[in-house]
Write an enzyme that holds these catalytic residues in place. Structure first.
Site, short mmCIF file in Angstrom:
data_model
loop_
_atom_site.label_atom_id
_atom_site.label_comp_id
_atom_site.label_asym_id
_atom_site.label_seq_id
_atom_site.Cartn_x
_atom_site.Cartn_y
_atom_site.Cartn_z
N GLU A 216 -7.39 -19.04 26.52
CA GLU A 216 -8.51 -18.45 27.24
C GLU A 216 -9.29 -17.60 26.25
O GLU A 216 -8.90 -16.47 25.94
CB GLU A 216 -8.01 -17.61 28.42
CG GLU A 216 -7.31 -18.42 29.50
CD GLU A 216 -8.24 -19.39 30.21
OE1 GLU A 216 -9.47 -19.17 30.18
OE2 GLU A 216 -7.75 -20.36 30.81
N CYS A 250 -14.94 -11.13 29.07
CA CYS A 250 -15.10 -12.40 28.37
C CYS A 250 -16.23 -13.25 28.94
O CYS A 250 -16.81 -14.06 28.22
CB CYS A 250 -13.79 -13.17 28.35
SG CYS A 250 -13.15 -13.57 30.00
#
Length: 461
Positions: A216, A250
């Site tokens: 990720e 993110c």
């Protein structure tokens, strides 16, 4: 309780978990459900400590810490507990004409002992969310919290030690050397959240043992504000998504491509929204701080690369940078090449949608993309021509909150996905099983099959 982790080497800890996994204890539904209950109870026990740790490490307000970290985890545990029986059930699949009398199904089995490496920006949520999936799938797990948020790491360790024995789930705190030692072990699965640069290192380490991984990562997530967009709504939602957690998210909007007809209106609207939500940041007690001086200095450098529309105030002692918008940036500027991961938002005007598609497609695939438009044709064009992990139309970040949507990147923004059922499937091996009958045996599969003769016999029966 078993011996404290401090008395075990990392190799001993991994072997201890492997031995426990071999007992088959982790595979029953009752065990998995009880472990999820223990986890939730332990989090509740340390909830006040977690809130304080998040304030100490990142200056997160109680509301911010609960909604984006602890509350998110409570919801994920509750949903997983509610749905686990259905997820674990073998999945029947159809066969073809040659599978007469046969049954085909997919059985989900745990990989074994898994490693979860967590980042610092949401240090509790991004450590525990994948752990929930690992537990639900029946694995044992070692969690490596980020050393950049030491107070959260300490409380996370306490949470896990209260809920579990280390032969099942353990937290291993430490710096980069500890992470490297962990990566040198042979794992059955590795789940990493962090930067693309470190993701490459994790992938290389996993490849030595042919260990499957989920990465990720991040990247530069663009916002497109098209000529037919609702500018006031776009500005409000982008401001919220960008400066939440001081931009250290993110999937935060990394830069905005705004149609030139809306540039002035958008800049004015987002300025008003930024100050309404976050003040000037530097003087606001509840505004999240930058994680450390190194990241602060990196962000401060970006402020020299373009024209400030508003913001730019800094306080290095408190590690705070105001919500900032910049324009007139060169494409080769560092702020346009690096993932910003901070409260700085470049805004770039465009004339034609083709320019936007070319600009984004010439760069690595982003983790997220956000489009503001009222046109279905524009939406279809963007979705058809641009590849990205996930995103929203007329919103930002909210795709992350739907557990029925897999969350993950593509290309340099990551591989694999999780959340909800996808987390369960990520930490499970999908085992294909075909079951045949012995009540009859079709002869056509065998090399001595004589079509005419056998066909006549079948008809006569």
């Amino acid at each position: 309780m078993l011996a404290p982790i401090e008395q075990l080497t990392i190799d001993e800890l991994v072997q201890k978990q492997r031995r426990f996994f071999k007992t088959q204890a982790t595979k029953s539904m009752a065990f998995r459900l009880s472990m999820l209950t223990f986890l939730k109870e332990s989090i509740k026990h340390y909830e006040a400590d977690l809130l304080e740790a998040l304030r100490e490490d990142l200056n997160k307000s109680e509301l911010d810490a609960y909604t984006t970290e602890i509350g998110f985890i409570y919801d994920e545990i509750s949903r997983t507990t509610r749905e686990l029986k259905r997820w674990m059930r073998p999945k029947r699949v159809r066969g073809t004409a040659i599978h007469l009398g046969m049954k085909s199904e997919i059985q989900y089995e745990p990989y074994g002992t898994v490693l979860i490496i967590a980042p610092w920006n949401y240090p509790f949520q991004l450590a525990v969310a994948p752990l929930i999936g690992a537990i639900a799938a029946g694995n044992t797990a070692v969690v490596k919290p980020s050393e950049l948020t030491p107070n959260v790491a300490r409380v996370l360790t306490q949470v896990l030690e209260r809920a579990f024995t280390d032969r099942y789930v353990a937290s291993v705190e430490g710096d980069r050397d500890t992470a490297q030692e962990l990566l040198a072990q042979k794992w059955d699965y590795i789940f990493f959240t962090g930067s693309t640069q470190v993701g490459r290192i994790v992938n290389q380490a996993a490849a030595k043992h042919l260990t499957p991984v989920t990465l990720e990562l991040g990247g530069k997530s663009p916002v497109i504000v098209h000529g037919d967009a609702n500018v006031s709504i776009a500005a409000k939602r982008v401001a919220w998504g960008k400066w939440m957690n001081a931009g250290q998210t993110c999937v935060a909007p990394d830069y905005v491509l705004v149609h030139e007809s809306h540039q002035e209106a958008f800049l004015e609207a987002i300025k008003q929204e930024a100050f309404a939500m976050f003040g000037n940041g530097v003087g606001t007690k509840r505004y999240t701080r930058i994680v450390n001086e190194s990241h602060f200095d990196r962000l401060a450098h970006y402020l020299t690369e373009g024209d400030l529309v508003f913001g730019g105030e800094m306080n290095r002692d408190e590690l705070k940078i105001a919500p900032t918008v910049m324009t007139n940036l060169h494409e080769d500027a560092d702020v346009m090449k690096d993932e910003i991961f901070g409260p700085i938002l470049p805004v770039i005007p465009y004339r034609q949608l083709d320019e936007v598609i070319e600009f984004i497609s010439d760069r690595p695939h982003p983790l997220a993309l956000y489009l503001f438009t009222e046109s279905k044709d524009v939406e279809r064009t963007v979705m058809k021509h641009l590849s990205f992990g996930g995103g929203c139309v007329n919103d930002v970040i909210m795709h992350l909150t739907n557990p029925n949507l897999p969350f993950g990147g593509v290309g340099e923004s990551g591989m694999g996905a999780y959340h909800g059922r996808t987390s369960f499937e990520t930490f499970s091996h999908a085992k294909s099983i075909l079951k045949n009958t012995t009540k009859f045996d079709l002869p056509v599969r065998y090399p001595n099959f004589k079509p005419a003769e056998q066909l006549i016999r079948l008809i006569q029966r």
